[in-house]
Design an enzyme around this catalytic site. Structure first.
Site, PDB file in Angstrom:
ATOM      1  N   HIS A  56       0.828  -1.215   0.000  1.00 13.51           N
ATOM      2  CA  HIS A  56       0.000   0.000   0.000  1.00 13.51           C
ATOM      3  C   HIS A  56       0.857   1.259   0.000  1.00 13.51           C
ATOM      4  O   HIS A  56       0.359   2.349   0.272  1.00 13.51           O
ATOM      5  CB  HIS A  56      -0.901   0.024   1.232  1.00 13.51           C
ATOM      6  CG  HIS A  56      -1.729  -1.193   1.414  1.00 13.51           C
ATOM      7  ND1 HIS A  56      -2.555  -1.680   0.428  1.00 13.51           N
ATOM      8  CD2 HIS A  56      -1.842  -2.046   2.471  1.00 13.51           C
ATOM      9  CE1 HIS A  56      -3.154  -2.775   0.880  1.00 13.51           C
ATOM     10  NE2 HIS A  56      -2.733  -3.017   2.098  1.00 13.51           N
ATOM     11  N   HIS A 214      -6.829  -4.704  -0.957  1.00 12.85           N
ATOM     12  CA  HIS A 214      -6.060  -5.946  -0.907  1.00 12.85           C
ATOM     13  C   HIS A 214      -6.362  -6.843  -2.103  1.00 12.85           C
ATOM     14  O   HIS A 214      -6.183  -8.059  -2.033  1.00 12.85           O
ATOM     15  CB  HIS A 214      -6.357  -6.704   0.386  1.00 12.85           C
ATOM     16  CG  HIS A 214      -5.904  -5.996   1.612  1.00 12.85           C
ATOM     17  ND1 HIS A 214      -6.738  -5.187   2.337  1.00 12.85           N
ATOM     18  CD2 HIS A 214      -4.692  -5.946   2.217  1.00 12.85           C
ATOM     19  CE1 HIS A 214      -6.060  -4.682   3.359  1.00 12.85           C
ATOM     20  NE2 HIS A 214      -4.823  -5.111   3.308  1.00 12.85           N
TER      21      HIS A 214
END
Length: 328
Positions: A56, A214
């Site tokens: 991320h 995700h």
């Protein structure tokens, strides 16, 4: 799969080494367990710690520095860091004023941060961020924490830097979290190196509305439509959640997932700004760019935060991290 890596096993370690070397004026890297701290962590203040699975970037390691996080704990790609990382990071930065954990609402993150807090013999508090309105409020596992996490970290980080105590930081963070809503859309899936292929299939003329960060599928697949229609759908869900009144000041954050050009992100920002300005909402502050990514996913999210004077003051306060820098 085409990735600039040596091996799946060494990817995280080598990436962290490069990050720490590139930003050695701001951060220090600890190995075994992995965590990143501010280069100067001696200031007597409430210490903010966050973390989560890697992939991320720049969240969370890129937000360690003056005015934001004191430490970040990176797990393997899309995998929660372990309690030993949070425990060691907290012990490394503790300055006697308490530890505030900022946690995205994912089961592994929540569980491991809770374990670490129980193991510490110093005062701790936790802010849980659950800003993803693509899921219903009564979802069995709760809403996911996504790009709104950065907003919480920035505002609370500034408060801690200014000397606010642990309870004041927690209360401010919870207020920011409750005033923030996000929703994302994907034009492509991402490819996790350990898997070696996209995590879900998506047609060349399809998009996934309401994705997480995700590689999860969204709330619904849709035919590819114009940017105006995409933004309208995202913004309408956020607006229905927060219900900003005319005259309300807001922060509008358009976040890229890693593979969307800034040209497109600024186009999305313009459309989203128009959406709320037509309702009389005041775009008081803005942030556009790749901050909470999902590896190589194409797409973006929109985040809106209802601001008050205190939040604006702390958003504007000086910050010096690898990913955010202003006022210094």
């Amino acid at each position: 799969m085409k990735k600039m890596i040596n091996s799946v096993e060494s990817l995280l370690e080598e990436s962290l080494n490069g990050f720490a070397t590139a930003h050695r004026d701001i951060v220090r890297l600890n190995h075994q367990p992995n965590f990143v701290t501010r280069a100067d962590s001696s200031k007597a203040k409430v210490k903010l710690i966050s973390g989560g699975g890697s992939g991320h970037e720049p969240l969370h390691t890129g937000l360690v520095g003056m005015g934001m996080l004191d430490a970040a704990c990176p797990g393997q790609i899309f995998t929660s860091p372990g309690p030993d990382q949070m425990l060691a990071a907290a012990q490394a930065v503790d300055a006697g004023k308490g530890i505030l954990f900022i946690v995205k609402n994912y089961a592994g993150d929540v569980m491991n941060f809770e374990i670490a807090a129980e193991m510490l013999d110093i005062p701790t508090e936790t802010i849980l961020v659950a800003d993803d309105v693509s899921l219903p409020a009564d979802h069995s596992t709760g809403r996911r924490g996504v790009a709104g996490t950065l907003v919480v970290e920035k505002i609370v980080g500034a408060a801690a830097e200014a000397g606010a105590n642990l309870q004041a930081c927690k209360q401010l963070g919870e207020r920011v979290a409750q005033s923030t809503a996000s929703m994302g859309v994907a034009l492509s899936s991402c490819t996790v190196p350990a898997i070696g292929k996209p995590t879900f299939d998506i047609g060349s003329n399809e998009i996934e509305m309401g994705v997480g960060i995700h590689g999860e599928r969204g709330r619904e697949p849709m035919d590819l439509v114009s940017a105006s229609e995409i933004v309208e759908k995202l913004a309408s869900h956020i607006d229905a959640e927060l219900k900003p009144a005319a005259g309300q000041c807001v922060l509008l954050h358009v976040n890229g997932f890693g593979a969307t050009p800034l040209m497109e992100l600024y186009l999305v920002f313009d459309l989203a700004a128009q959406y709320w300005q037509e309702k009389g909402v005041i775009i008081e502050r803005s942030l556009v760019g790749n901050f909470t990514t999902s590896l190589d996913m194409a797409g973006c999210s929109i985040t809106l935060t209802l601001l008050d004077d205190e939040m604006i003051q702390y958003w504007d306060a000086p910050v010096h991290t690898a990913a955010l820098r202003w006022g210094c």
